[in-house]
Scaffold this motif. Structure first.
Motif, short mmCIF file in Angstrom:
data_model
loop_
_atom_site.label_atom_id
_atom_site.label_comp_id
_atom_site.label_asym_id
_atom_site.label_seq_id
_atom_site.Cartn_x
_atom_site.Cartn_y
_atom_site.Cartn_z
N ASP A 10 0.91 -1.19 0.01
CA ASP A 10 -0.04 0.06 0.08
C ASP A 10 0.88 1.32 -0.01
OD1 ASP A 10 -2.32 -1.38 0.05
OD2 ASP A 10 -2.84 -1.33 2.19
N GLN A 112 -11.96 3.96 14.48
CA GLN A 112 -10.93 4.72 13.77
C GLN A 112 -9.94 5.17 14.92
OE1 GLN A 112 -12.56 7.72 11.14
NE2 GLN A 112 -10.68 8.08 10.18
N THR A 131 -11.59 -4.90 6.18
CA THR A 131 -10.96 -3.76 5.50
C THR A 131 -10.29 -2.86 6.45
OG1 THR A 131 -12.96 -4.12 3.88
CG2 THR A 131 -11.58 -1.96 3.80
N ARG A 133 -8.48 0.89 6.25
CA ARG A 133 -8.38 2.05 5.56
C ARG A 133 -7.34 2.95 6.16
NH1 ARG A 133 -12.96 5.33 2.90
NH2 ARG A 133 -12.36 4.00 1.21
N THR A 135 -4.86 6.40 6.22
CA THR A 135 -4.67 7.86 5.47
C THR A 135 -3.68 8.30 6.13
OG1 THR A 135 -7.26 7.82 5.32
CG2 THR A 135 -6.15 9.75 4.90
N SER A 141 -6.49 7.86 0.54
CA SER A 141 -6.57 6.55 1.41
C SER A 141 -6.63 5.46 0.48
CB SER A 141 -7.72 6.62 2.54
OG SER A 141 -9.14 6.67 1.32
N ASP A 143 -8.18 1.41 0.64
CA ASP A 143 -8.83 0.24 1.16
C ASP A 143 -7.66 -0.97 0.96
OD1 ASP A 143 -10.63 1.65 2.35
OD2 ASP A 143 -12.10 1.22 0.61
N ARG A 144 -7.69 -1.78 1.91
CA ARG A 144 -6.92 -3.30 1.74
C ARG A 144 -7.96 -4.36 2.46
NH1 ARG A 144 -4.38 -4.42 -2.25
NH2 ARG A 144 -2.50 -5.15 -1.25
#
Length: 150
Positions: A10, A112, A131, A133, A135, A141, A143-144
């Protein structure tokens, strides 16, 4: 559990995309095959330290910068593991409208965590899919899907 190879991928992809460069450009500069670089960015292959250094050079980045970014993301993701999460996202049996509402509700309740530079949100979509995220301040950002330890 967040996989290190996915977070590294990422970070490399985010840097490449922020420079508006193609996989082909970076793979040529790093002297690595386009397919292998793609697999590294998608977190499917573990890159050696020599290969990571070559990719970072091709991106004009210090390896230590990329690893620091990865370390920050991993630290926040580890902290997220202790935070309870909302309901899983909608199952395939639900209608499209119901699924959209359930997914939106799950995203709204996703925990978060931020440290001022990196913000990480985790949403559990099922027993084996999460998932993540991440940032970084000033960056888009990504998503993975990550595999959770069962």
């Amino acid at each position: 559990m967040v996989l290190l190879r996915r977070v590294i991928g990422d970070a490399l992809r985010a840097r490449r995309q922020s420079q508006q460069r193609t996989l082909r450009e970076v793979s040529t500069a790093a002297n690595v095959s386009l397919g292998y670089l793609s697999e590294i960015e998608r977190g499917q292959k573990e890159a050696s330290s020599e290969l990571l250094s070559s990719i970072c050079d091709a991106l004009g980045a210090q390896l230590s910068e990329v690893l620091r970014e990865v370390s920050d993301t991993m630290a926040l993701a580890e902290q997220m593991e202790s935070i309870p999460v909302g309901e899983p996202a909608a199952s395939s049996a639900e209608t499209a409208t119901g699924a959209a509402k359930s997914t939106a509700a799950a995203a709204a309740h996703a925990p978060q965590l931020t440290d001022g530079q990196v913000s990480v949100a985790v949403r559990h979509d099922g027993p084996l899919k999460t998932t993540l995220r991440a940032t970084r301040a000033g960056r888009q950002s990504a998503d993975r899907d990550v595999v959770c330890a069962a």
